[in-house]
Design a protein around this motif. Structure first.
Motif, short mmCIF file in Angstrom:
data_model
loop_
_atom_site.label_atom_id
_atom_site.label_comp_id
_atom_site.label_asym_id
_atom_site.label_seq_id
_atom_site.Cartn_x
_atom_site.Cartn_y
_atom_site.Cartn_z
N THR A 138 -2.44 0.03 -6.19
CA THR A 138 -0.90 0.21 -6.57
C THR A 138 -0.42 -0.25 -7.75
O THR A 138 0.07 0.22 -8.69
CB THR A 138 -0.19 -0.55 -5.48
OG1 THR A 138 -0.27 0.08 -3.97
CG2 THR A 138 1.45 -0.59 -5.88
N PRO A 188 -6.10 0.93 -0.36
CA PRO A 188 -5.11 1.70 -1.14
C PRO A 188 -4.14 0.42 -1.62
O PRO A 188 -3.75 0.90 -2.85
CB PRO A 188 -4.38 2.54 -0.06
CG PRO A 188 -4.64 1.71 1.32
CD PRO A 188 -6.00 1.39 1.20
N ALA A 189 -3.89 -0.66 -1.15
CA ALA A 189 -3.12 -1.48 -1.73
C ALA A 189 -3.62 -2.02 -3.15
O ALA A 189 -2.96 -2.33 -3.78
CB ALA A 189 -2.82 -2.75 -0.79
N PHE A 238 0.84 -1.17 -0.07
CA PHE A 238 0.06 0.02 -0.13
C PHE A 238 0.63 1.36 -0.11
O PHE A 238 0.35 2.54 -0.18
CB PHE A 238 -1.07 0.01 1.28
CG PHE A 238 -0.41 0.24 2.52
CD1 PHE A 238 -0.66 1.46 3.11
CD2 PHE A 238 0.63 -0.42 2.91
CE1 PHE A 238 -0.14 1.80 4.62
CE2 PHE A 238 1.08 -0.44 4.14
CZ PHE A 238 1.07 0.90 4.92
N GLU A 249 -2.23 -5.43 2.88
CA GLU A 249 -1.48 -4.40 3.33
C GLU A 249 -0.21 -4.63 3.04
O GLU A 249 0.63 -3.82 2.65
CB GLU A 249 -1.64 -3.96 4.84
CG GLU A 249 -0.79 -2.61 5.28
CD GLU A 249 -1.14 -2.31 6.78
OE1 GLU A 249 -0.22 -2.54 7.30
OE2 GLU A 249 -2.35 -1.97 6.79
N ALA A 290 -6.30 -4.26 2.40
CA ALA A 290 -6.20 -2.86 2.62
C ALA A 290 -6.60 -2.04 1.31
O ALA A 290 -5.90 -2.19 0.22
CB ALA A 290 -4.79 -2.35 2.90
#
Length: 206
Positions: free
Chosen positions: A75, A71-72, A16, A55, A69
């Motif tokens: 990526t 936001p991960a 993340f 994460e 997670a």
């Protein structure tokens, strides 16, 4: 990948937050390490068969990972987008194909990007390779029509990189809009258009 001295990551892929390392590699023009990171995270850090990512992921896949997670999960898509369309925060230039994998420009391959977001508006890219048969790679870059009316183009201009499948090959000549173009760096495999060039081509507001 983390080192023993990196106690924050230890032996894990920090899914993340690793996009920060990615943009640093692009800024330094370290393309092969960037692609290694992009493919490593895509293949190893995500749940297989999905775009779901924890994460962090231990290098040893027999060990468990922290929970999911949000936001991960973005990526890998972010790093793919940056390989194709990237904004240089220092030069204020807009790059196309800066970290394009060489194999993507093998004979007969086509790469298309449509409506990619940037600080300068939505942009596009279309590349077609006849590298083996005609020693040619054709590219079309689409920029916002608003540039010719109200401005908004990057002050550092545009950069188009064509990473030939053969690493020893170099750009010998460039044709832009039907005319010979001398604004290229053969060693860097990059075609350069400054704001002055864009204005001359009618792509910027007067």
């Amino acid at each position: 990948l983390s080192s023993d001295a990196d106690r924050c990551c230890q032996q894990s892929l920090e899914t993340f937050t690793c996009h920060g390392w990615g943009t640093g590699l692009l800024q330094a023009d370290e393309i092969e390490p960037y692609l290694l990171q992009m493919y490593t995270w895509s293949a190893h850090a995500y749940t297989r068969g999905t775009a779901i990512a924890p994460e962090s992921t231990d290098i040893d896949r027999t060990k468990g990972s922290p929970s999911f997670a949000t936001p991960a999960g973005v990526t890998a898509p972010i790093m793919l987008k940056w390989a194709l369309v990237w904004e240089d925060p220092i030069e204020r230039s807009l790059w196309f194909g800066k970290a394009l994998p060489r194999v993507w420009l093998e004979e007969g391959e086509e790469v298309t990007v449509s409506g990619a977001s940037s600080a300068y508006g939505r942009v596009g890219l279309a590349i077609r390779s006849t590298f083996r048969s005609a020693k040619t790679i054709s590219a079309n870059v689409t920029v916002p029509a608003s540039w010719a009316k109200s401005g908004g183009a990057p002050s550092g201009g545009l950069r188009l990189r064509l990473r030939c499948p053969d690493k020893t090959a170099r750009i010998k000549s460039v044709t832009l809009g039907g005319s010979a173009w001398k604004g290229f760096n053969a060693t860097a495999e990059t075609i350069v258009l400054s704001q002055t060039d864009l204005a001359a081509a009618g792509a910027l507001a007067k």
